[in-house]
Enzyme design. Structure first.
Site, PDB file in Angstrom:
ATOM      1  CD  GLU A   1       5.962   0.940  -3.733  1.00 22.26           C
ATOM      2  OE1 GLU A   1       5.644   1.308  -2.880  1.00 22.26           O
ATOM      3  OE2 GLU A   1       6.013  -0.263  -4.713  1.00 22.26           O
TER       4      GLU A   1
ATOM      5  CG  ASP B   1       3.278  -3.840  -5.190  1.00 21.05           C
ATOM      6  OD1 ASP B   1       3.335  -2.238  -4.916  1.00 21.05           O
ATOM      7  OD2 ASP B   1       4.367  -4.671  -4.463  1.00 21.05           O
TER       8      ASP B   1
END
Ligand code: GLC
Ligand code: CA
Length: 579
Positions: free
Chosen positions: A285, A218
């Site tokens: 990401e 993330d």
């Protein structure tokens, strides 16, 4: 086929994840087995046959660790356990082994930038004194101004408001501030602290040992912070709340942070090397608007195996930009022997059916690079669905891996009219409603046309789902599409199965076909020719494809010959039988 230009080759395609179709499960909203209105791991387990029929190789589960759910699991309270509302470790283990029986691997989501304010270490930090080792694991600083009532610097949080939150000490007086890049419920880890580094090393190995085959990582672009935490340059007042933080050069795409990724790469590749038969990997990401070469800062042989190629997801509906989003990504990665990870949807983005249905979908000005942008242009959902079908066939024909987001195979639109009292995304609250946030792509899935149990999301007679479904949700239900020619679900099944059986559509080269047509995107994947018409007029294909080709898959169910390509339609053509 003639006039092939710009040939791109992938690196070696020997790793399973390089060509996989991965299905993102937003755990809360996928399937609820115990009837509390919240999706859970037993629900996922019960739907594995559906996922196997769809033909996916792996599932990426959004965070399912214990969490107070202020950001639906992206606020992790314990990285070594399962959220009680979702199940427990035993149920997790069962899910992993059942999935494996179906040939499906499991990926988890690791959140390294921040944890939850409920994490034991953060609670210990609050209880400890300024300057203590407990506080060293986070970014605690004294405030500015005579009484310390001003934040330590001017940084803005990604989800609105200042990036600092002031604590209240045990005696009730205001104390230090801590850094929170997203929300106060998500304190940033200090990666300069050895405890933090070691904690995540253990976490990664813990889940690999339970059979997890990889991690989606993330928010990697914000992990590094400039030494000394200097003030950011001012941002004009009219910049939207969620864009303000992204302009901060002291927290985005920093050189700091990369030591962590290099360490993880050694750990992850070392794990595969030590466990014959296992091949684990990471995908990060990072939004790199219109600059796919920035992907290389994270996707390389020393850091992440893959990074989502978001440019393609965010590109407007015109040939120039679609082609450029693909081409620039492949051009950046393939000389390095790296493989793109393509996607059209995720739990942070407006769903494709709605995005492509917007009247400004073709306009480069709509290509802001920010996944959160919602323009006010009118939306035609039928047109959007037609385009979403077509672009899915491009997604599944690009060289590399393809990441699907739950519900896109059902053609779900974004739910834009969730009432304010039902909204849950912190973006909505922290921007005081100026941005509606991401709830609209997180509505529980409709499995049955019948309304009972939230259209089959929960068992019949269950509690209401955690997020209300719109009244027309039943029309998108999986059971309404199963076995129905021309349904979105059957298109995805067909395209994935052809892709599975036909190696040319996964690895190998992408060759652009030189066509002088303003609305036609055309490329070859070995024996398969892929054509997309983004225009509102049909395109004559004579002179572009020869007469011996046949249609293998068409996004428009009426299209069975290769003579004319209707508006907003994609086809795969083959000269030989691809199966
Ligand atoms: C990532 C996640 C998003 C989350 C944020 C903070 O962007 O995809 O859902 O809110 O990070 O963890
Ligand atoms: Ca449940």
């Amino acid at each position: 086929m003639t006039n092939a230009t710009d040939q791109h080759h992938l690196g070696s395609t020997t790793h399973w994840w390089e060509t996989a179709v991965v299905y993102q499960v937003y755990v809360r909203s996928f399937a609820d087995a115990n009837g509390d209105g919240i999706g859970d791991l037993a629900g996922i387990t019960s739907r594995l046959p559906y996922l196997a029929d769809l033909g996916v190789d792996a599932l990426w589960l959004t965070p399912c660790f214990p969490s107070p759910q202020h950001d639906h699991g992206y606020d992790v309270a314990d990285y070594f356990d399962i959220e009680p509302a979702y199940g427990d470790l035993a149920i997790f283990d069962t899910m992993v082994s059942r999935a494996r029986e179906h040939g499906i691997r499991i990926l988890m989501d690791v959140v390294p930038n921040h944890c939850s304010w409920d994490h034991e270490w953060f609670k210990a930090a609050l209880a400890a004194a300024p300057g203590s080792p407990e506080r060293e694991r986070f970014y605690f600083r004294d405030g500015r101004g005579a009484d310390g009532s001003e934040p330590p610097n001017n940084w803005q949080a990604v989800f609105g408001g200042p990036a600092w939150h002031r604590v209240v000490d045990a005696d009730g007086t205001p104390g230090q501030w801590y850094l929170q890049t997203f929300t106060p419920q998500q304190p940033d880890w200090n990666w300069g602290c050895a405890d933090v580094v070691d904690y995540f090393d253990r976490m990664i190995t813990f889940w690999f040992d339970r059979g997890v085959d990889g991690f989606r990582v993330d928010a990697v672009a914000v992990l590094g912070k400039a030494p000394g935490l200097p003030d950011a340059p001012p941002v004009p007042d009219d910049v939207r709340p969620t864009d303000r933080a992204l302009r901060n050069p002291h927290t985005h795409f920093r050189p700091e942070g990369h030591d962590v990724w290099r360490r993880w790469r050694k750990l992850v590749d070392g794990y595969s090397a030590e466990h014959p038969g296992r091949e684990v990997f990471t995908i990060a990401e990072a939004y790199t608007p219109r600059q796919p070469e920035v992907l290389l800062q994270f996707q390389n042989h020393e850091e992440f195996h893959q990074v989502f190629a978001f440019d393609f997801m965010l590109a407007p509906w015109n040939v120039h930009d679609l082609r450029e989003s693909i081409d620039a990504t492949v051009r950046a990665l393939s000389p390095e022997g790296l493989v793109p990870a393509w996607t059209l949807n995720n739990h942070d983005a407006q769903r494709a059916v709605t995005r492509y249905g917007r009247a400004d979908a073709h306009d480069p000005a709509s290509w802001t690079g920010n996944n959160l942008v919602y323009t006010d242009a009118p939306i035609d959902l039928d047109l959007g669905a037609r385009r979403a079908r077509a672009i899915a066939m491009i997604l599944l024909a690009l060289p590399g891996s393809a990441y699907l987001y739950q519900g896109e195979e059902l053609g779900l639109p974004e739910v834009l009219d969730i009432p304010a009292e039902a909204r849950q995304d912190p973006i909505f609250f922290r921007t005081n409603g100026a941005e509606i946030g991401r709830d609209g792509c997180r509505v529980p899935l409709p499995w049955t046309t019948a309304e009972d149990g939230a259209h089959g999301f929960s068992p019949i007679g269950s509690a209401a789902p955690w997020m209300p479904q719109p009244s027309a949700w039943g029309q998108y239900a999986a059971d309404a599409q199963d076995g129905v020619d021309g349904s979105m679900l059957e298109l995805y099944r067909r395209a994935i199965s052809v892709r599975r059986r036909h190696g040319d559509l996964r690895g190998g080269a992408l060759r652009w076909i030189a066509v002088e047509h303003p609305t036609l995107l055309a490329f070859e994947r070995g024996e398969i020719t892929v054509l997309l018409n983004v225009g509102s007029d049909p395109v004559e294909l004579s002179g572009i494809v020869d007469g011996t080709t046949r249609v293998v898959v068409a996004s428009d169910p009426e299209t069975s010959s290769a003579s004319v390509l209707p508006p907003d339609t994609a086809i795969w053509l083959a000269r030989t039988d691809p199966t």
